[in-house]
Design an enzyme around this catalytic site. Structure first.
Site, PDB file in Angstrom:
ATOM      1  N   ILE A 108     -34.881  -7.636 -21.116  1.00  0.00           N
ATOM      2  CA  ILE A 108     -36.123  -6.887 -20.938  1.00  0.00           C
ATOM      3  C   ILE A 108     -35.928  -5.757 -19.942  1.00  0.00           C
ATOM      4  O   ILE A 108     -36.889  -5.171 -19.468  1.00  0.00           O
ATOM      5  CB  ILE A 108     -37.225  -7.856 -20.434  1.00  0.00           C
ATOM      6  CG1 ILE A 108     -36.765  -8.582 -19.153  1.00  0.00           C
ATOM      7  CG2 ILE A 108     -37.576  -8.885 -21.516  1.00  0.00           C
ATOM      8  CD1 ILE A 108     -37.807  -9.517 -18.552  1.00  0.00           C
ATOM      9  N   HIS A 126     -37.655  -9.766 -26.718  1.00  0.00           N
ATOM     10  CA  HIS A 126     -38.569 -10.265 -25.675  1.00  0.00           C
ATOM     11  C   HIS A 126     -39.275  -9.147 -24.939  1.00  0.00           C
ATOM     12  O   HIS A 126     -39.790  -9.349 -23.843  1.00  0.00           O
ATOM     13  CB  HIS A 126     -37.802 -11.156 -24.692  1.00  0.00           C
ATOM     14  CG  HIS A 126     -37.233 -12.386 -25.331  1.00  0.00           C
ATOM     15  ND1 HIS A 126     -36.241 -13.152 -24.770  1.00  0.00           N
ATOM     16  CD2 HIS A 126     -37.521 -12.988 -26.515  1.00  0.00           C
ATOM     17  CE1 HIS A 126     -35.945 -14.166 -25.585  1.00  0.00           C
ATOM     18  NE2 HIS A 126     -36.699 -14.080 -26.642  1.00  0.00           N
ATOM     19  N   CYS A 134     -51.775  -2.659 -22.101  1.00  0.00           N
ATOM     20  CA  CYS A 134     -53.030  -3.401 -22.160  1.00  0.00           C
ATOM     21  C   CYS A 134     -52.961  -4.331 -23.362  1.00  0.00           C
ATOM     22  O   CYS A 134     -52.605  -3.904 -24.459  1.00  0.00           O
ATOM     23  CB  CYS A 134     -54.206  -2.441 -22.307  1.00  0.00           C
ATOM     24  SG  CYS A 134     -55.746  -3.288 -22.756  1.00  0.00           S
ATOM     25  N   CYS A 162     -60.579  -0.372 -20.682  1.00  0.00           N
ATOM     26  CA  CYS A 162     -61.273  -1.012 -21.815  1.00  0.00           C
ATOM     27  C   CYS A 162     -61.666  -2.449 -21.484  1.00  0.00           C
ATOM     28  O   CYS A 162     -62.311  -3.117 -22.287  1.00  0.00           O
ATOM     29  CB  CYS A 162     -60.395  -0.985 -23.070  1.00  0.00           C
ATOM     30  SG  CYS A 162     -59.170  -2.313 -23.146  1.00  0.00           S
ATOM     31  N   ILE A 243     -17.921 -10.851 -18.839  1.00  0.00           N
ATOM     32  CA  ILE A 243     -18.294  -9.909 -19.904  1.00  0.00           C
ATOM     33  C   ILE A 243     -17.767  -8.501 -19.639  1.00  0.00           C
ATOM     34  O   ILE A 243     -17.218  -7.852 -20.541  1.00  0.00           O
ATOM     35  CB  ILE A 243     -19.829  -9.881 -20.056  1.00  0.00           C
ATOM     36  CG1 ILE A 243     -20.308 -11.215 -20.621  1.00  0.00           C
ATOM     37  CG2 ILE A 243     -20.275  -8.719 -20.933  1.00  0.00           C
ATOM     38  CD1 ILE A 243     -21.787 -11.485 -20.399  1.00  0.00           C
TER      39      ILE A 243
HETATM   40  P1  NAD Z   1     -29.551 -17.222 -19.841  1.00  0.00           P
HETATM   41  O1  NAD Z   1     -29.753 -17.057 -18.363  1.00  0.00           O
HETATM   42  O2  NAD Z   1     -30.094 -18.426 -20.481  1.00  0.00           O
HETATM   43  O3  NAD Z   1     -28.002 -17.156 -20.163  1.00  0.00           O
HETATM   44  C1  NAD Z   1     -27.151 -16.180 -19.617  1.00  0.00           C
HETATM   45  C2  NAD Z   1     -25.756 -16.602 -20.009  1.00  0.00           C
HETATM   46  O4  NAD Z   1     -24.839 -15.604 -19.619  1.00  0.00           O
HETATM   47  C3  NAD Z   1     -25.334 -17.900 -19.331  1.00  0.00           C
HETATM   48  O5  NAD Z   1     -24.985 -18.806 -20.368  1.00  0.00           O
HETATM   49  C4  NAD Z   1     -24.133 -17.520 -18.437  1.00  0.00           C
HETATM   50  O6  NAD Z   1     -23.108 -18.476 -18.542  1.00  0.00           O
HETATM   51  C5  NAD Z   1     -23.693 -16.206 -19.043  1.00  0.00           C
HETATM   52  N1  NAD Z   1     -23.210 -15.227 -18.072  1.00  0.00           N
HETATM   53  C6  NAD Z   1     -23.889 -14.717 -17.007  1.00  0.00           C
HETATM   54  N2  NAD Z   1     -23.177 -13.752 -16.399  1.00  0.00           N
HETATM   55  C7  NAD Z   1     -21.991 -13.664 -17.080  1.00  0.00           C
HETATM   56  C8  NAD Z   1     -20.824 -12.846 -16.940  1.00  0.00           C
HETATM   57  N3  NAD Z   1     -20.730 -11.912 -15.980  1.00  0.00           N
HETATM   58  N4  NAD Z   1     -19.806 -13.043 -17.809  1.00  0.00           N
HETATM   59  C9  NAD Z   1     -19.877 -13.993 -18.784  1.00  0.00           C
HETATM   60  N5  NAD Z   1     -20.961 -14.768 -18.985  1.00  0.00           N
HETATM   61  C10 NAD Z   1     -22.006 -14.607 -18.146  1.00  0.00           C
HETATM   62  O7  NAD Z   1     -30.057 -15.900 -20.529  1.00  0.00           O
HETATM   63  P2  NAD Z   1     -30.572 -15.670 -22.007  1.00  0.00           P
HETATM   64  O8  NAD Z   1     -29.818 -16.508 -22.978  1.00  0.00           O
HETATM   65  O9  NAD Z   1     -30.579 -14.209 -22.182  1.00  0.00           O
HETATM   66  O10 NAD Z   1     -32.073 -16.219 -21.974  1.00  0.00           O
HETATM   67  C11 NAD Z   1     -32.929 -15.934 -20.879  1.00  0.00           C
HETATM   68  C12 NAD Z   1     -34.188 -15.129 -21.258  1.00  0.00           C
HETATM   69  O11 NAD Z   1     -34.746 -14.627 -20.057  1.00  0.00           O
HETATM   70  C13 NAD Z   1     -33.881 -13.904 -22.044  1.00  0.00           C
HETATM   71  O12 NAD Z   1     -34.273 -14.117 -23.331  1.00  0.00           O
HETATM   72  C14 NAD Z   1     -34.676 -12.763 -21.392  1.00  0.00           C
HETATM   73  O13 NAD Z   1     -35.875 -12.536 -22.061  1.00  0.00           O
HETATM   74  C15 NAD Z   1     -34.994 -13.246 -20.038  1.00  0.00           C
HETATM   75  N6  NAD Z   1     -34.182 -12.629 -18.957  1.00  0.00           N
HETATM   76  C16 NAD Z   1     -33.828 -11.300 -19.040  1.00  0.00           C
HETATM   77  C17 NAD Z   1     -33.074 -10.717 -18.036  1.00  0.00           C
HETATM   78  C18 NAD Z   1     -32.698  -9.265 -18.175  1.00  0.00           C
HETATM   79  O14 NAD Z   1     -33.372  -8.545 -18.889  1.00  0.00           O
HETATM   80  N7  NAD Z   1     -31.615  -8.824 -17.543  1.00  0.00           N
HETATM   81  C19 NAD Z   1     -32.667 -11.478 -16.929  1.00  0.00           C
HETATM   82  C20 NAD Z   1     -33.050 -12.831 -16.868  1.00  0.00           C
HETATM   83  C21 NAD Z   1     -33.805 -13.385 -17.906  1.00  0.00           C
HETATM   84 ZN    ZN Z   2     -57.091  -1.379 -22.789  1.00  0.00          ZN
END
Ligand code: NAD
Ligand code: ZN
Length: 253
Positions: A108, A126, A134, A162, A243
């Site tokens: 997000i 998401h 709104c 609104c 990553i």
């Molecule tokens: P999650 O936290 O469930 O999983 C993140 C995964 O990434 C973990 O399994 C972890 O092992 C792996 N990871 C983290 N850093 C890493 C790296 N440097 N190298 C390799 N692997 C790494 O996240 P998700 O599956 O995206 O689900 C969480 C939900 O929360 C998302 O759907 C999202 O909507 C929201 N969220 C978004 C953000 C963002 O936008 N940056 C941050 C936190 C949560």
């Molecule tokens: Zn509105």
């Protein structure tokens, strides 16, 4: 195959990318941790300290809306400063090279767009937390405007002219998934030859269904996550490295 080391991982990934025309990257919070935004489920992740506010509670209680906004402004320390990571830049390079038509993301944070992928080519499952809307009339708001009103009202969430509630443009638990994004993600997952799941714990449904869909439709599946996931056994390549390290070779200079 679980790549035994970074060099093997990069070589295998390069070969798969070279052999593919329609790559679909699918990203989770892990691609953004390098930018300082914590993920949810890693040790020290957000949910180890705070429970999310479900949508029905946001709607039902002004105190919850105040709390939701308080938390969001506290998170601005991370989201406001975050810049695209090596992972985001690598995927933007794939996109510019015409290998990927865009990305599907659970994130997000707007960082794929910040890395140069056009808004219309980022399928956000998401939503997006860098602006607000709104819930009734869909008018959009800058977070800085919401914050000014919130603070001048002594920590009370402002409502729209609104009368509707203003909420970050994200999808909360219990809120309907965005239909168009879901359809596009399904279509892209069916119609790709390489699906790369990057930094997602792959436990949130329905989002976690996409790698499965891609695999069933005949695509190769790569999973990049420093932790094991439930889908590792069906992946063609599992990369357990960081990553940024794993994708750095894709960044075009
Ligand atoms: P999650 O936290 O469930 O999983 C993140 C995964 O990434 C973990 O399994 C972890 O092992 C792996 N990871 C983290 N850093 C890493 C790296 N440097 N190298 C390799 N692997 C790494 O996240 P998700 O599956 O995206 O689900 C969480 C939900 O929360 C998302 O759907 C999202 O909507 C929201 N969220 C978004 C953000 C963002 O936008 N940056 C941050 C936190 C949560
Ligand atoms: Zn509105």
């Amino acid at each position: 195959m679980i790549a035994p080391d970074l060099q093997t991982a990069s070589a295998a990934l390069r070969a798969l990318v070279d052999a593919s025309d329609r790559v679909v990257p699918f990203t989770g919070a892990g691609i953004s941790t390098e930018s300082g935004i914590p993920d949810f489920r890693s040790p020290g992740g957000l949910w180890t300290t705070t429970q999310p506010i479900p949508f029905d509670q946001f709607l039902a209680s002004r105190d919850m809306r105040d709390e939701a906004w308080r938390r969001r402004f506290a998170m601005e320390e991370y989201f406001g400063k975050a810049r695209p990571t090596r992972g985001h830049l690598a995927l933007a390079s794939l996109y510019r090279a015409g290998k990927a038509r865009g990305v599907i993301t659970q994130n997000i944070d707007n960082l794929h767009q910040a890395a140069g992928i056009r808004q219309e080519d980022v399928v956000e499952l998401h939503g997006n937390t860098t602006f607000a809307t709104c819930l009734d009339c869909a008018r959009t708001y800058e977070l800085s405007d919401v914050r000014r009103k919130f603070e001048s009202a002594g920590g009370r969430a402002p409502d729209c002219d609104c009368g509707g509630y203003i909420k970050t443009a994200t999808i909360s638990f219990g809120q309907a998934m965005p239909a168009e994004a879901m359809q596009r993600a399904q279509a892209w997952s069916r119609d790709c030859d390489l699906f790369i799941a990057i930094g997602s714990s792959l436990v949130v449904w329905p989002a976690a269904g996409f790698p499965l869909q891609a695999k069933k439709s005949g695509a190769r599946l790569v999973i990049i996550n420093r932790e094991p996931t439930e889908f590792d056994s069906i992946a063609d390549l599992v990369v357990r490295n960081d990553i940024g390290d794993a994708l750095a070779f894709l960044i075009a200079h």
